[in-house]
Design an enzyme around this catalytic site. Structure first.
Site, PDB file in Angstrom:
ATOM      1  N   ASP A  28      26.663 -13.230  32.952  1.00 32.99           N
ATOM      2  CA  ASP A  28      27.961 -13.673  32.414  1.00 32.99           C
ATOM      3  C   ASP A  28      28.118 -15.188  32.518  1.00 32.99           C
ATOM      4  O   ASP A  28      27.547 -15.819  33.401  1.00 32.99           O
ATOM      5  CB  ASP A  28      29.088 -12.966  33.191  1.00 32.99           C
ATOM      6  N   ARG A  74      29.495 -21.285  21.238  1.00 33.73           N
ATOM      7  CA  ARG A  74      29.158 -20.214  22.194  1.00 33.73           C
ATOM      8  C   ARG A  74      27.737 -19.694  21.994  1.00 33.73           C
ATOM      9  O   ARG A  74      27.062 -19.333  22.947  1.00 33.73           O
ATOM     10  CB  ARG A  74      30.162 -19.052  22.057  1.00 33.73           C
ATOM     11  N   THR A 116      29.880  -1.955  25.674  1.00 28.34           N
ATOM     12  CA  THR A 116      30.546  -1.207  24.585  1.00 28.34           C
ATOM     13  C   THR A 116      31.794  -1.966  24.100  1.00 28.34           C
ATOM     14  O   THR A 116      32.249  -1.745  22.985  1.00 28.34           O
ATOM     15  CB  THR A 116      30.948   0.215  25.047  1.00 28.34           C
ATOM     16  N   ASN A 130      31.898  -5.357  24.007  1.00 25.86           N
ATOM     17  CA  ASN A 130      31.512  -6.642  23.396  1.00 25.86           C
ATOM     18  C   ASN A 130      31.532  -6.597  21.865  1.00 25.86           C
ATOM     19  O   ASN A 130      31.523  -7.640  21.216  1.00 25.86           O
ATOM     20  CB  ASN A 130      30.139  -7.114  23.901  1.00 25.86           C
ATOM     21  N   TRP A 131      31.630  -5.387  21.278  1.00 26.54           N
ATOM     22  CA  TRP A 131      31.794  -5.280  19.814  1.00 26.54           C
ATOM     23  C   TRP A 131      33.109  -5.902  19.371  1.00 26.54           C
ATOM     24  O   TRP A 131      33.288  -6.207  18.194  1.00 26.54           O
ATOM     25  CB  TRP A 131      31.754  -3.813  19.360  1.00 26.54           C
ATOM     26  N   LEU A 171      33.554  -5.376  37.557  1.00 28.36           N
ATOM     27  CA  LEU A 171      32.382  -4.655  37.058  1.00 28.36           C
ATOM     28  C   LEU A 171      32.296  -4.667  35.537  1.00 28.36           C
ATOM     29  O   LEU A 171      31.218  -4.472  34.979  1.00 28.36           O
ATOM     30  CB  LEU A 171      32.433  -3.198  37.513  1.00 28.36           C
TER      31      LEU A 171
HETATM   32  C1  IPE Z   1      30.292  -8.188  30.861  1.00 28.97           C
HETATM   33  O1  IPE Z   1      30.764  -9.447  30.578  1.00 28.97           O
HETATM   34  C2  IPE Z   1      29.277  -7.751  29.848  1.00 28.97           C
HETATM   35  C3  IPE Z   1      28.014  -8.474  29.848  1.00 28.97           C
HETATM   36  C4  IPE Z   1      27.677  -9.472  30.631  1.00 28.97           C
HETATM   37  C5  IPE Z   1      27.074  -8.002  28.907  1.00 28.97           C
HETATM   38  P1  IPE Z   1      32.076  -9.704  29.716  1.00 28.97           P
HETATM   39  O2  IPE Z   1      32.170 -11.175  29.583  1.00 28.97           O
HETATM   40  O3  IPE Z   1      32.033  -8.908  28.483  1.00 28.97           O
HETATM   41  O4  IPE Z   1      33.208  -9.124  30.662  1.00 28.97           O
HETATM   42  P2  IPE Z   1      34.749  -9.494  30.786  1.00 28.97           P
HETATM   43  O5  IPE Z   1      35.334  -9.431  29.412  1.00 28.97           O
HETATM   44  O6  IPE Z   1      34.820 -10.866  31.358  1.00 28.97           O
HETATM   45  O7  IPE Z   1      35.303  -8.480  31.737  1.00 28.97           O
HETATM   46  C1  IPE Z   2      27.757 -13.178  28.776  1.00 28.49           C
HETATM   47  O1  IPE Z   2      28.412 -14.365  28.568  1.00 28.49           O
HETATM   48  C2  IPE Z   2      27.054 -12.650  27.570  1.00 28.49           C
HETATM   49  C3  IPE Z   2      27.626 -11.441  27.018  1.00 28.49           C
HETATM   50  C4  IPE Z   2      28.707 -10.839  27.377  1.00 28.49           C
HETATM   51  C5  IPE Z   2      26.894 -10.832  25.933  1.00 28.49           C
HETATM   52  P1  IPE Z   2      29.869 -14.421  27.915  1.00 28.49           P
HETATM   53  O2  IPE Z   2      29.713 -14.558  26.449  1.00 28.49           O
HETATM   54  O3  IPE Z   2      30.706 -13.295  28.364  1.00 28.49           O
HETATM   55  O4  IPE Z   2      30.385 -15.783  28.524  1.00 28.49           O
HETATM   56  P2  IPE Z   2      31.872 -16.107  28.979  1.00 28.49           P
HETATM   57  O5  IPE Z   2      32.259 -15.062  29.962  1.00 28.49           O
HETATM   58  O6  IPE Z   2      32.713 -16.088  27.755  1.00 28.49           O
HETATM   59  O7  IPE Z   2      31.760 -17.464  29.607  1.00 28.49           O
HETATM   60 MG    MG Z   3      31.988 -13.058  29.908  1.00 25.04          MG
END
Ligand code: IPE
Ligand code: IPE
Ligand code: MG
Length: 258
Positions: free
Chosen positions: A34, A47, A80, A82-83, A212
């Site tokens: 993350d 990004r 699931t 992230n979509w 989590l």
């Molecule tokens: C969790 O991170 C998913 C992955 C790292 C693949 P997110 O960035 O999606 O989680 P939230 O939204 O901060 O909880």
């Molecule tokens: C993790 O980085 C990658 C994925 C969730 C796929 P993020 O894209 O969630 O990065 P932040 O949390 O926005 O910084």
């Molecule tokens: Mg994130």
């Protein structure tokens, strides 16, 4: 061996690196990768460039984990939920995943790594499904580290998937009512995406978040957590060592007493 590194001769460790107990390396490390987006934002970059930098880290950490003798490395790469991100970001992520695997598959294979996935990958774009299937097939008889990508993965989705499979087997007569009445936790685990994988010993989450986010809800019952403010693109081998060293000082009691 990998083209670079080897913790044993310390070529790749920073001066601040910690000493590890190589006799008690965790069996299963899971990482919630993350902070890519925030890493990019801090640099006024799109990004997608944060995700690109994140792939470099992923490559380094996979090699290091394998060199350390870790048996299972699970990487949370796409949830699931992230979509719900903008379609351009989702497709940039999918493209990066496919490119990474295409580029690294031979090296992973040479290094005896077994590629697996958890999550419903059938919903990913074809470019990803094809290369993932190829990677799984090519590496299935290897004997080294099991590299498990969590893709279109959600812990709740996984529990539902298990329940539906149990119901399906019941309908097909493969399971009786009595089997279901007697179903033990370890039997239920076999219906999850992780199947016979041992539960993660340690879950690492960089980027400062302490949650989590739907990762391994069933499996994390007794996992140790390790959080850090480092964003994933800045995460180094030394940070992995630090997480393992901290883990080695934890007292895991599993509800019992010493
Ligand atoms: C969790 O991170 C998913 C992955 C790292 C693949 P997110 O960035 O999606 O989680 P939230 O939204 O901060 O909880
Ligand atoms: C993790 O980085 C990658 C994925 C969730 C796929 P993020 O894209 O969630 O990065 P932040 O949390 O926005 O910084
Ligand atoms: Mg994130």
């Amino acid at each position: 061996m990998w083209k670079f590194l080897g913790h044993k001769d310390n070529k790749n460790s920073s001066p601040k690196d910690v000493q590890l107990d190589y006799s008690s390396i965790p069996t299963h490390i899971a990482i919630i990768m993350d902070g890519n987006g925030r890493w990019a934002k801090e640099r006024n970059l799109p990004r997608s460039l944060g995700h690109k930098a994140g792939v470099e880290t992923l490559n380094k950490i996979i090699k290091e984990a394998s060199d350390l003798g870790i048996k299972y490395l699970t990487l949370y790469a796409f949830s699931t939920e992230n979509w719900n991100r903008p379609p351009e970001e989702v497709s940039a992520l999918m493209k990066l995943l496919a490119e990474y695997l295409k580029k690294q598959l031979n090296e992973l294979h040479k290094n005896n790594v077994i590629v697996r996935t958890i999550g419903d990958i059938s919903k990913l774009p074809n470019i990803c499904v094809e290369v993932l299937e190829e990677a799984k097939e090519k590496t299935k008889n290897n004997t080294g580290m099991i590299l498990n990508f969590a893709l279109n993965y959600g812990g709740r989705d996984e529990i539902l998937y298990a329940v539906k499979n149990i119901f399906k087997e019941y309908n097909e007569g493969k399971l009786s009512k009595e089997d279901i009445d007697n179903l033990a936790e370890q039997d239920f685990s076999k219906y999850l995406y992780t199947q016979n994988t041992p539960d993660p010993d340690i879950i690492i989450r960089p980027s400062g978040e302490q949650r989590l986010s739907n990762f391994m809800l069933w499996q994390c019952a007794y996992s140790e957590f390790w959080y850090s403010n480092i964003k994933w693109p800045d995460f180094t081998e030394a940070d992995l060592h630090q997480a393992i060293a901290d883990y080695q000082r934890r007292d895991r009691r599993f509800g019992g007493i010493k």
